[in-house]
Design an enzyme around this catalytic site. Structure first.
Site, PDB file in Angstrom:
ATOM      1  N   ASP A   1       0.808  -1.137  -0.048  1.00  0.00           N
ATOM      2  CA  ASP A   1       0.013  -0.185  -0.125  1.00  0.00           C
ATOM      3  C   ASP A   1       0.861   1.308  -0.049  1.00  0.00           C
ATOM      4  OD1 ASP A   1      -2.509   1.182  -0.046  1.00  0.00           O
ATOM      5  OD2 ASP A   1      -2.372   1.516   2.119  1.00  0.00           O
TER       6      ASP A   1
ATOM      7  N   ASP B   1      -0.184   4.922   1.098  1.00  0.00           N
ATOM      8  CA  ASP B   1      -0.412   5.542   2.415  1.00  0.00           C
ATOM      9  C   ASP B   1      -0.309   4.630   3.764  1.00  0.00           C
ATOM     10  OD1 ASP B   1      -1.061   8.389   0.968  1.00  0.00           O
ATOM     11  OD2 ASP B   1      -2.834   7.158   0.205  1.00  0.00           O
TER      12      ASP B   1
ATOM     13  N   ASP C   1      -1.118  -1.370   5.942  1.00  0.00           N
ATOM     14  CA  ASP C   1      -1.080  -0.816   7.402  1.00  0.00           C
ATOM     15  C   ASP C   1      -2.571  -0.756   8.133  1.00  0.00           C
ATOM     16  OD1 ASP C   1      -2.228   1.272   5.503  1.00  0.00           O
ATOM     17  OD2 ASP C   1      -2.159   2.741   7.323  1.00  0.00           O
TER      18      ASP C   1
END
Length: 267
Positions: free
Chosen positions: A16, A18, A212
């Site tokens: 990912d 961000d 995250d």
């Protein structure tokens, strides 16, 4: 070596954007060294985002401003995954689009006609300012028989002023009015993972997903047959993984923990 993980080399990395590489327009410390390590070891990788607003070129420029050099070919968005899905489902079709250049460019590139006259699909993505007129048009087209597609199910996103409604929230509005449930292409749909694997000709057996978020990144990785790594540099905390009925293969503080060990991340 973590139990249940067979050492396979070389690894392919999906990650990912961000919370993994950048956080609020700033580079996650060590992310540049991590990407350099992948490059020096010749390991292919793809950077993901569920955000459909931007093109690959836009995102490359954003990452460069953060100090990260990522080729356009190594960036994959929900807009690109949506375009690939529609190209396979109905080549040369038509769509009414509520979204920005990332989505419209991706659809133009597969030869789709963007129209509000009897389109095959209504395609909903992120936009900086949702128009009530456009949403109303989308509702009426879905009621008239257009198939309803949404780039991702994220209900909200951040901004400097606070929370913004995102694709999932607007899709819920359209669904509530029309009774038609959209098909979401982006994470956690494993379709997005598999489309990226096809793009870089990788296999799930030697691919891992770094994210995250447990509910999108780790879940989509697991459902795609990948090994998964949860990083704590984004929204997840030390005990986040314990709140879910599934677990990542490994939990680390950030991608900086993988520097010097990208060839054997589970050793």
């Amino acid at each position: 070596m973590i139990e249940g993980v067979t050492e396979v080399s070389p690894w392919t990395y999906l990650m990912d954007m961000d919370g993994v590489l950048v956080h609020e327009e700033h580079m996650v410390p060590g992310a540049d060294a991590f990407l350099n390590d992948l490059h020096e070891n010749g390991l292919p990788f793809m950077v993901f985002t569920n955000n459909s607003v931007y093109t690959r070129r836009d995102l490359r420029a954003r990452l460069l401003r953060s100090g990260l050099d990522v080729p356009e070919s190594s960036i994959w968005t929900s807009a690109l995954a949506t375009a690939q899905f529609l190209d396979q489902q109905r080549p040369g079709g038509s769509a009414f689009v509520v979204g920005e250049s990332g989505l419209t460019t991706a659809l133009h590139n597969i030869g789709y006609v963007l129209t509000d006259r009897e389109p095959d699909y209504v395609v909903l993505g992120e936009t900086r300012s949702y128009s009530f007129e456009a949403i109303t048009k989308a509702i009426r087209l879905v009621e008239s028989g257009a198939r309803f597609i949404a780039t991702n199910p994220d209900e909200k996103g951040p901004s400097r002023e606070g929370t913004l409604p995102a694709t999932g929230a607007v899709a819920a509005l359209i669904e509530r009015v029309t009774g038609s449930e959209p098909y979401y292409v982006g994470k956690p749909n494993p379709l997005m993972m598999r489309s990226a694997l096809r793009e870089i000709r990788a296999h799930s057996e030697n691919t891992l997903m770094i994210g995250d978020r447990m509910d999108t990144d780790v879940r989509s990785g697991l459902e795609s047959g990948l090994q998964t790594i949860l990083v704590l540099s984004g929204i997840s905390g030390q005990h986040t993984a314990e709140l879910f009925p599934y677990r990542p293969t490994r939990v680390i503080n950030s991608v900086a923990d993988l520097v010097g060990r990208v060839a054997n991340p589970f050793d």
